[in-house]
Enzyme design. Structure first.
Site, mmCIF file in Angstrom:
data_model
loop_
_atom_site.group_PDB
_atom_site.id
_atom_site.type_symbol
_atom_site.label_atom_id
_atom_site.label_comp_id
_atom_site.label_asym_id
_atom_site.label_seq_id
_atom_site.Cartn_x
_atom_site.Cartn_y
_atom_site.Cartn_z
ATOM 1 N N HIS A 147 2.969 48.855 -14.753
ATOM 2 C CA HIS A 147 3.215 49.515 -16.045
ATOM 3 C C HIS A 147 3.270 51.039 -15.912
ATOM 4 C CE1 HIS A 147 1.718 45.540 -17.948
ATOM 5 N NE2 HIS A 147 3.019 45.528 -17.777
ATOM 6 N N HIS A 197 10.709 38.251 -18.148
ATOM 7 C CA HIS A 197 9.497 37.417 -18.178
ATOM 8 C C HIS A 197 8.497 38.181 -19.041
ATOM 9 C CE1 HIS A 197 11.624 36.464 -14.427
ATOM 10 N NE2 HIS A 197 11.152 35.248 -14.574
ATOM 11 N N SER A 251 4.256 44.592 -20.923
ATOM 12 C CA SER A 251 5.516 45.353 -20.821
ATOM 13 C C SER A 251 6.318 45.424 -22.130
ATOM 14 C CB SER A 251 6.365 44.817 -19.663
ATOM 15 O OG SER A 251 6.490 43.417 -19.722
ATOM 16 N N GLU A 271 11.292 34.636 -22.676
ATOM 17 C CA GLU A 271 10.004 34.015 -22.326
ATOM 18 C C GLU A 271 10.173 32.515 -22.518
ATOM 19 O OE1 GLU A 271 6.798 34.845 -21.073
ATOM 20 O OE2 GLU A 271 6.616 32.684 -21.358
ATOM 21 N N ASP A 294 9.885 39.846 -13.555
ATOM 22 C CA ASP A 294 8.427 39.818 -13.342
ATOM 23 C C ASP A 294 7.897 38.390 -13.470
ATOM 24 O OD1 ASP A 294 5.774 40.588 -13.163
ATOM 25 O OD2 ASP A 294 5.637 41.272 -15.236
HETATM 26 C C1 LIG Z 1 3.590 37.949 -15.081
HETATM 27 S S1 LIG Z 1 3.877 37.328 -16.675
HETATM 28 C C2 LIG Z 1 4.777 38.596 -17.462
HETATM 29 C C3 LIG Z 1 4.039 39.826 -17.766
HETATM 30 C C4 LIG Z 1 4.821 40.853 -18.523
HETATM 31 N N1 LIG Z 1 6.125 41.115 -17.921
HETATM 32 C C5 LIG Z 1 4.044 42.154 -18.582
HETATM 33 O O1 LIG Z 1 4.202 42.984 -17.677
HETATM 34 O O2 LIG Z 1 3.290 42.344 -19.542
HETATM 35 C C6 LIG Z 1 5.140 36.153 -16.398
HETATM 36 C C7 LIG Z 1 5.636 35.454 -17.660
HETATM 37 O O3 LIG Z 1 6.853 34.789 -17.342
HETATM 38 C C8 LIG Z 1 6.900 33.582 -18.081
HETATM 39 N N2 LIG Z 1 7.882 32.734 -17.376
HETATM 40 C C9 LIG Z 1 7.693 31.993 -16.274
HETATM 41 N N3 LIG Z 1 8.865 31.430 -15.861
HETATM 42 C C10 LIG Z 1 9.822 31.868 -16.731
HETATM 43 C C11 LIG Z 1 11.226 31.681 -16.821
HETATM 44 N N4 LIG Z 1 11.887 30.927 -15.928
HETATM 45 N N5 LIG Z 1 11.879 32.300 -17.819
HETATM 46 C C12 LIG Z 1 11.226 33.074 -18.717
HETATM 47 N N6 LIG Z 1 9.891 33.297 -18.675
HETATM 48 C C13 LIG Z 1 9.198 32.702 -17.691
HETATM 49 C C14 LIG Z 1 5.483 33.101 -18.095
HETATM 50 O O4 LIG Z 1 5.261 32.210 -19.177
HETATM 51 C C15 LIG Z 1 4.702 34.410 -18.225
HETATM 52 O O5 LIG Z 1 4.443 34.693 -19.572
#
Ligand SMILES: C[S@@+](CC[C@H](N)C(=O)[O-])C[C@H]1O[C@@H](n2cnc3c(N)ncnc32)[C@H](O)[C@@H]1O
Length: 283
Positions: A18, A41, A103, A121, A167
């Site tokens: 971040h 993500h 994020s 998501e 991510d």
């Molecule tokens: C590491 S977290 C994201 C954190 C966020 N980017 C942040 O920095 O605050 C990963 C997220 O991706 C989601 N996710 C996993 N596989 C996914 C996909 N194929 N498409 C969209 N979201 C996905 C998960 O549910 C989770 O909420």
């Protein structure tokens, strides 16, 4: 898909990611033309650190909590803490650390009227939470859809300026390969976009092989920045994380080098681990 970011919100990897993201957005916003932020993500955006889940792991205590009252922070680290402080204040929490902006919420705070944000998501509950956490709805589109499908239709954005954050949770065995395929495909359609890719560091050989595959994509201008708070290669543990930045803004490597050493000093567990920032593929 079991991953829930609430258990990890504000941990050392979030602080690193971040802080870098804020600096990238500032750099993109040096020009008045609107930008498009694509966060594939997204997670839930707003994380309550007092919940049972966050308190179970208390990962934020080894992350953001170590910066919260730290003296003499470098400017980028201070800006990161200020954004998180602002996020807490907006939720009626004037001084303490009770909330963590993921994020999407961080980006929303930085959004100018001419900017746009696109989020995807896969967890439906997280999508509903995201809707509740964000308020600038005219500028934000949220998709309950697979990240890589959304990327296919999202680039190039009409603004032709902006960044893509990839991510994933790295639960899928082939996630590294999925990231490579997605980057190659998106880059073939949008060569001037900035792409940020997050990856975990558990095994140095796995990371080395990932880097070699990235180098073979034929894409130029890629920075690699890594921060490990434990020694490398303890494969049962998450030792650190890396960020690849494709098409970074001018002098961005110098920017990272102004704050990454201090971040490592603050977050390292008993002086272990390491940091580095370099061109993986130069201009
Ligand atoms: C590491 S977290 C994201 C954190 C966020 N980017 C942040 O920095 O605050 C990963 C997220 O991706 C989601 N996710 C996993 N596989 C996914 C996909 N194929 N498409 C969209 N979201 C996905 C998960 O549910 C989770 O909420």
């Amino acid at each position: 898909m079991n991953y829930r970011h609430i258990y990890h919100a504000g941990n050392f990897a979030d602080v690193f990611k971040h802080t870098l993201l804020i600096q990238l957005i500032y750099a993109l916003q040096r020009k008045p033309k609107g930008c498009c932020y694509i966060d594939l993500h997204a997670g839930i955006g707003a994380y309550n650190l007092q919940t049972q889940e966050a308190q179970l792991t208390k990962e934020y205590q080894q992350g953001i909590a170590k910066l919260w009252n730290a003296p003499n922070l470098s400017e980028p680290l201070r800006e990161y803490v200020q954004q998180q402080l602002l996020f807490n204040q907006q939720r009626g929490n004037t001084n303490g650390l009770s909330w963590y902006a993921g994020s999407p919420c961080l980006m929303e705070q930085l959004l100018r009227p001419q900017d746009r944000m696109l989020l995807s998501e896969l967890h439906i509950e997280d999508v509903l939470s995201l809707h509740g956490a964000l308020s600038a709805h005219q500028q934000i589109q949220i998709y309950h859809e697979d990240a890589y499908k959304v990327l296919k239709s999202a680039v190039p954005p009409v603004e032709k300026r902006g960044l893509v954050l990839i991510d994933p949770a790295f639960e899928a065995r082939d996630e590294f390969q999925q990231v490579l395929t997605a980057l190659q495909d998106a880059y073939s359609r949008w060569q001037t976009g900035t792409y940020v890719i997050w990856y975990p560091i558990k095994s140095t050989s796995l990371v080395k092989s990932f880097h070699q595959k990235v180098e073979r994509l034929g894409i130029r201008k890629i920075i690699c920045a890594e921060l490990c708070v434990y020694p490398d290669d303890v494969q049962t543990r998450f030792n650190g994380s890396g960020l690849l930045i494709v098409n970074p803004p001018f002098q961005f490597l110098d920017n990272i080098r102004t704050w990454l050493p201090q971040l490592w000093e603050l977050l390292s567990v008993e002086g272990t681990g390491r940091y580095n920032a370099k061109w993986l593929v130069p201009e």
